[in-house]
Design a protein around this motif. Structure first.
Motif, mmCIF file in Angstrom:
data_model
loop_
_atom_site.group_PDB
_atom_site.id
_atom_site.type_symbol
_atom_site.label_atom_id
_atom_site.label_comp_id
_atom_site.label_asym_id
_atom_site.label_seq_id
_atom_site.Cartn_x
_atom_site.Cartn_y
_atom_site.Cartn_z
ATOM 1 N N ALA B 149 0.843 -1.206 0.000
ATOM 2 C CA ALA B 149 0.000 0.000 0.000
ATOM 3 C C ALA B 149 0.877 1.254 0.000
ATOM 4 O O ALA B 149 0.597 2.226 -0.709
ATOM 5 C CB ALA B 149 -0.938 -0.013 1.212
ATOM 6 N N LEU B 150 1.960 1.223 0.775
ATOM 7 C CA LEU B 150 2.853 2.380 0.840
ATOM 8 C C LEU B 150 3.594 2.573 -0.486
ATOM 9 O O LEU B 150 3.759 3.699 -0.959
ATOM 10 C CB LEU B 150 3.862 2.201 1.977
ATOM 11 N N ALA B 153 1.260 4.114 -2.932
ATOM 12 C CA ALA B 153 1.031 5.528 -2.610
ATOM 13 C C ALA B 153 2.214 6.373 -3.095
ATOM 14 O O ALA B 153 2.038 7.456 -3.659
ATOM 15 C CB ALA B 153 0.823 5.707 -1.109
ATOM 16 N N ILE B 154 3.409 5.862 -2.906
ATOM 17 C CA ILE B 154 4.611 6.591 -3.338
ATOM 18 C C ILE B 154 4.667 6.664 -4.867
ATOM 19 O O ILE B 154 4.970 7.710 -5.447
ATOM 20 C CB ILE B 154 5.866 5.908 -2.751
ATOM 21 N N SER B 157 2.310 9.204 -6.179
ATOM 22 C CA SER B 157 2.419 10.568 -5.645
ATOM 23 C C SER B 157 2.624 11.581 -6.765
ATOM 24 O O SER B 157 2.302 12.753 -6.602
ATOM 25 C CB SER B 157 3.554 10.660 -4.623
ATOM 26 N N GLN B 160 -0.661 13.218 -7.746
ATOM 27 C CA GLN B 160 -1.090 14.189 -6.746
ATOM 28 C C GLN B 160 -0.251 15.466 -6.860
ATOM 29 O O GLN B 160 -0.784 16.559 -6.840
ATOM 30 C CB GLN B 160 -0.926 13.567 -5.351
ATOM 31 N N HIS B 178 10.119 14.075 -9.598
ATOM 32 C CA HIS B 178 9.162 13.304 -8.788
ATOM 33 C C HIS B 178 9.474 11.807 -8.882
ATOM 34 O O HIS B 178 9.420 11.078 -7.898
ATOM 35 C CB HIS B 178 7.725 13.526 -9.275
ATOM 36 N N ALA B 181 12.532 10.865 -6.928
ATOM 37 C CA ALA B 181 12.241 10.903 -5.484
ATOM 38 C C ALA B 181 11.442 9.667 -5.073
ATOM 39 O O ALA B 181 11.705 9.066 -4.014
ATOM 40 C CB ALA B 181 11.480 12.181 -5.131
ATOM 41 N N ALA B 182 10.483 9.253 -5.903
ATOM 42 C CA ALA B 182 9.661 8.079 -5.577
ATOM 43 C C ALA B 182 10.523 6.817 -5.544
ATOM 44 O O ALA B 182 10.393 5.981 -4.636
ATOM 45 C CB ALA B 182 8.526 7.930 -6.596
ATOM 46 N N ARG B 184 13.760 6.665 -5.038
ATOM 47 C CA ARG B 184 14.668 6.739 -3.892
ATOM 48 C C ARG B 184 13.914 6.398 -2.596
ATOM 49 O O ARG B 184 14.433 5.696 -1.721
ATOM 50 C CB ARG B 184 15.260 8.150 -3.805
ATOM 51 N N ALA B 185 12.687 6.912 -2.488
ATOM 52 C CA ALA B 185 11.886 6.640 -1.287
ATOM 53 C C ALA B 185 11.642 5.142 -1.139
ATOM 54 O O ALA B 185 11.723 4.580 -0.037
ATOM 55 C CB ALA B 185 10.566 7.395 -1.357
ATOM 56 N N LEU B 189 12.599 2.754 1.996
ATOM 57 C CA LEU B 189 11.541 2.029 2.705
ATOM 58 C C LEU B 189 11.880 0.549 2.878
ATOM 59 O O LEU B 189 11.649 -0.035 3.937
ATOM 60 C CB LEU B 189 10.239 2.159 1.902
#
Lengths: 192, 192
Positions: B149-150, B153-154, B157, B160, B178, B181-182, B184-185, B189
């Motif tokens: 789910a996370l 969402a990333i 993003s 959004q 963007h 960044a997604a 990398r996030a 995680l």
């Protein structure tokens, strides 16, 4: 809880904003009916138009009021980014109508209706992140605005998860798990 | 590029699904018009109804076809979760109509129209995560479905962020930032 006294004009304005939030969240801008908003606010349509102009302006006024509420309620605390994400998660659960209105505006192509976060608020939040980066609390490689976008996406993932479950409703236990996961994810994201 | 030959019935079905995707993404279930879909697909309304039943069933058929496409195109590779997130990010940019339809269904309260990922696909993906956790590639503390789910969402993003920019359009440079960044996030995680 003792409510602050409001003048008659203020309370009518507030009732209209509340009723409009419910109506717009349910039906979107196109489907919302001004006469229903006025009736639910125990106000006349003339009063509503005098305060807010047309339906479009009223929509924007509601979203702007919501946004002011969020930024006031949940300031970014650079010392506790996971706590900030938890706060946004809770706000999203308590005020689904805010995010429904944003979605309606996006789907309707009404991008001019998405309220813009004031530049000074954005700058204040970015500055908080920069200072936390200097103090070694937040991974210095993040560009602050990219980090914010990711943190919001994570905080709002609970809405999406509920929708994906097929029922639109998550049990309190599910919500608690989603919230804990979002807070944990925020912690991992900012960790240097 | 050589297109595979399709029988007449298959190509009509395909044209109807494509036209319906465009129409539903634009207007939602309530606002979509079956006669416009049929006209844009160069098909008769009778043919459309014979293939897909009513408008509601057609909406569900489009979303189900999209979902099958995503799960086929972007299998979860436990060795490369950031790459998976990048793939979903790219799919969301290339097929905004899929996510617009999901949003319309959610806003309309039509949760029965949100297609359910088949249980065997969910189980396959969860199993991939579990194995990666055992091999020390993924933080073992994540519950696989929460992590998914996370990650979604990333990956989403970017949609959004574009909407939040107030114009609905992000420049290619913004999108690239963007996306980076997604990705990398996602790496942060999953890192154990």
């Amino acid at each position: 809880m003792i409510l602050p006294m409001r003048s008659d004009g203020e309370s009518t304005r507030g009732r209209i904003l509340d009723a409009a939030g419910v109506e717009f969240a349910q039906y979107g801008l196109a489907g919302a009916r001004v006469d229903r908003i006025a009736a639910n606010a125990s106000a006349s349509k003339e009063r509503l138009y005098a305060y807010f102009g047309d339906k479009r302006s009223l929509f924007l006024a509601v979203l702007t009021a919501h946004l002011a509420e969020v930024t006031a309620l949940i300031p970014v605390s650079a010392d506790d980014i996971p706590g900030f994400v938890g706060g946004v998660f809770d706000f999203a659960q308590a005020h689904p109508e805010h995010f429904r209105m944003m979605d309606w505006a996006r789907l309707g192509g009404d991008h001019d209706l998405l309220p813009v976060v004031p530049a000074e608020v954005l700058e204040r939040d970015r500055e908080a992140i920069r200072q936390a980066q200097e103090r070694g609390l937040v991974d210095p490689e993040w560009e602050p605005s990219e980090l914010f976008a990711l943190l919001f996406a994570i905080a709002l993932s609970g809405i999406q998860s509920s929708a994906m479950s097929g029922t639109g409703d998550a049990s309190p236990a599910d919500l608690a798990r989603h919230r804990a996961a979002a807070v944990r994810a925020a912690g991992k994201l900012v960790a240097p």
